[in-house]
Design a protein around this motif. Structure first.
Motif, PDB file in Angstrom:
ATOM      1  N   GLY A   1       0.794  -1.224   0.000  1.00  0.00           N
ATOM      2  CA  GLY A   1       0.000   0.000   0.000  1.00  0.00           C
ATOM      3  C   GLY A   1       0.820   1.265   0.000  1.00  0.00           C
ATOM      4  N   ALA A   2       2.141   1.140   0.029  1.00  0.00           N
ATOM      5  CA  ALA A   2       2.985   2.324  -0.010  1.00  0.00           C
ATOM      6  C   ALA A   2       2.873   3.010  -1.369  1.00  0.00           C
ATOM      7  CB  ALA A   2       4.434   1.961   0.278  1.00  0.00           C
ATOM      8  N   THR A   3       3.095   4.315  -1.367  1.00  0.00           N
ATOM      9  CA  THR A   3       3.051   5.095  -2.609  1.00  0.00           C
ATOM     10  C   THR A   3       4.372   5.784  -2.899  1.00  0.00           C
ATOM     11  OG1 THR A   3       2.262   7.097  -1.489  1.00  0.00           O
ATOM     12  CG2 THR A   3       0.589   5.535  -2.269  1.00  0.00           C
ATOM     13  N   CYS A   4       5.321   5.664  -1.965  1.00  0.00           N
ATOM     14  CA  CYS A   4       6.603   6.339  -2.127  1.00  0.00           C
ATOM     15  C   CYS A   4       7.699   5.473  -1.522  1.00  0.00           C
ATOM     16  CB  CYS A   4       6.573   7.717  -1.450  1.00  0.00           C
ATOM     17  SG  CYS A   4       8.150   8.601  -1.465  1.00  0.00           S
ATOM     18  N   LEU A   5       8.807   5.381  -2.218  1.00  0.00           N
ATOM     19  CA  LEU A   5       9.969   4.618  -1.782  1.00  0.00           C
ATOM     20  C   LEU A   5      11.042   5.592  -1.315  1.00  0.00           C
ATOM     21  CD1 LEU A   5      11.405   1.808  -1.724  1.00  0.00           C
ATOM     22  CD2 LEU A   5      12.144   2.296  -4.068  1.00  0.00           C
TER      23      LEU A   5
END
Length: 569
Positions: free
Chosen positions: A76-80
């Protein structure tokens, strides 16, 4: 209540191209505004050295990270957020940079990095990298030339003195470094190092150094990154203040912000600002300086609340924070790659947290913090680990997840200093935990005993189990992303009559979401008379609380349970 849980929905489909929205903007739910992309981000922090080894040399690398981006997206992450991968002697986890424009061969090549960014964008993931410019490695060409030749232009890049100078600057790592000054026989002078002695401080009071920083940022922006995590911001400000005391040296953040906007509008700056909350507004600078502030103040009080099983310390900490300007956000987290720095607590409060989570001296560090990962601090109890994440995800701001916490990875206290919390990602119960196929040793030892043995805690096994920790955290993150009210910053703590329950009300356009988290091991009933529960829609509930709901005019929560509902007012 009517159940409309979003947690069963699949992850968003990847975009068909790697072109993300122009100028760093992201359409909000329903297309009603154009918030900056980071305003509703969920960030996943990863150490490339410890995530996946693609070439069997025992060390993680950028190709391996690229191969596992789907795991991050599915969580569910949108940024690394990628920890340092630059050329380095690797004496400080890569923060000892010897060339800011090169990828260290242990991690791959610049081309590998460009492929990583391209693939991340195809999956809808933004990419933020470390900008480490408070210091360099003593092996950096700048320092080597500076020490050999007093007339070298690089001599001005560092801070020198014939004798150690008295100042308010103190070692970042007390007990490891006794002074910020180190004698150099070749230079015939002392050089300053706020961090380790092998990391000489850059002198950002000099125009030429600030131009170098801008050029480094440009180099990586040209390779597609969406922003930077700026390391050690208050220490950088000490040097810019020496050049010009205007705005306490914070003028440079405005200057750097303007530079980024000229080349890549929307590129984010996330600052490491371990300061008192009254200083945060100046660092935000009306969103013309930092876009995101890593929130040490709230982080400290999360753990004080967890230690007391009482939400009040956290609620009071939120009340004392300045509201960020429009478009800016606090970044909230539980644990990161360093120690749990507890400097924002009083001595008595810090002792409470120590007693709860670091009762043995080997678990503490630098006289101020804890060198354990989250899961061991919470005794490997998946209910508590999920509850702690529910707390973080209930708060306003941008949540930051750390690699391995989704399966409850442990720590290795036999490793020195902060490296105790830096162990390989546990993918499978097979050889080398699925991290590597090397037969010659790994970048760090896998955990092979006790509750946190990689054969007991790993991604593949938990992906097969209903209600595993991985399953719960995935549900939590996706549910948070499905609640637009939670990113609007119209929030209010709610008194539900139970001190051990954190209750946050997030308001949207004609709607409100109530996020309840039970910090205690006991079943409780939370009552919020200001809300109407008639027709309330359930968004998310923990597995143990699923069998209960309304309890008269209240809501039941199991021990360490959580419940998020959309309610009428």
């Amino acid at each position: 209540m009517t159940s409309t849980s979003s947690t069963q929905q699949p992850a968003p489909s990847p975009p068909k191209s790697n072109k993300l929205p122009e100028a760093g903007r992201t359409p909000a739910a329903g297309g009603q505004d154009d918030r900056p992309w980071y305003a509703d981000a969920v960030i996943y922090q990863v150490d490339p050295n410890l995530f996946v080894d693609s070439n069997a040399d025992g060390r993680g690398d950028l190709v391996g990270l690229t191969q596992r981006l789907e795991h991050i997206r599915e969580l569910g992450a949108t940024c690394l957020w990628i920890l340092p991968f630059y050329e380095t002697p690797y004496h400080d986890g890569g923060y000892d940079v010897s060339d800011h424009r090169k990828v260290d061969p242990r991690f791959g090549t610049v081309g590998d990095f460009e492929n990583l960014v391209r693939r991340a964008h195809e999956l809808g993931l933004r990419v933020v990298i470390e900008l480490v410019v408070q210091h360099t490695s003593d092996q950096h060409r700048w320092f080597q030339e500076a020490r050999r030749d007093p007339s070298s232009p690089y001599r001005d890049y560092y801070v020198w003195a014939d004798e150690p100078e008295e100042s308010d600057v103190e070692p970042i790592f007390p007990g490891v470094e006794d002074s910020v000054w180190e004698w150099d026989d070749v230079a015939g002078q002392y050089y300053r190092h706020v961090f380790y002695s092998h990391e000489p401080d850059l002198d950002l009071s000099k125009d030429v150094v600030r131009r170098e920083v801008a050029d480094i940022a440009d180099f990586w922006l040209e390779r597609g990154v969406d922003g930077f995590r700026l390391d050690a911001v208050p220490t950088i400000m000490e040097r810019t203040r020496a050049a010009d005391p205007t705005d306490d040296g914070l003028w440079w953040l405005s200057e750097f912000r303007d530079h980024l906007d000229a080349g890549r509008p929307g590129a984010a700056i996330m600052g490491e600002v371990d300061e008192w909350p009254e200083k945060y507004a100046d660092y935000f600078g009306d969103n013309r300086r930092l876009n995101l502030i890593l929130d040490f103040w709230v982080n400290n009080h999360i753990f004080l609340a967890l230690a007391r099983n009482d939400a009040e310390p956290l609620v009071e900490a939120l009340r004392q924070q300045p509201e960020p300007p429009p478009g800016a956000r606090y970044a909230t987290w539980l644990r990161n790659h360093d120690e749990l720095d507890l400097e924002r607590l009083s001595d008595e409060e810090r002792e409470e947290v120590y007693a709860a989570f670091a009762p043995e001296e080997e678990m503490r560090i630098y006289g101020r913090g804890i060198r354990r990962r989250l899961a061991p601090m919470l005794e490997g109890d998946d209910r508590r680990i999920a509850m702690a994440h529910a707390v973080m995800l209930s708060l306003p701001g941008v949540p930051v997840l750390r690699y391995g916490d989704e399966v409850g990875q442990g720590d290795d206290l036999s490793r020195p200093e902060r490296t105790s919390v830096r162990t390989p990602m546990q993918w499978t119960d097979g050889p080398q935990g699925g991290f590597s196929k090397s037969d010659d040793g790994l970048a760090a030892h896998l955990i092979t005993d006790g509750e946190f043995d990689y054969r007991r805690r790993n991604v593949v096994d938990q992906a097969r189990e209903a209600d595993s920790l991985l399953d719960r955290l995935r549900d939590l993150v996706h549910a948070r992303r499905a609640v637009p009210e939670a990113v609007n910053r119209a929030y209010h703590p709610v008194d539900v009559g139970v001190p051990g329950v954190l209750a946050m009300r997030h308001d949207g356009d004609g709607t409100s979401v109530l996020m309840l988290v039970n910090l205690t091991p006991d079943k409780v009933v939370a009552r919020a008379p200001e809300f109407s529960l008639d027709g309330a829609q359930e968004i998310l509930v923990d597995p143990a609380s699923k069998g209960s709901g309304r309890d008269g005019d209240g809501l039941a929560l199991a021990g360490y349970g959580y419940r998020w509902i959309r309610v009428g007012v």
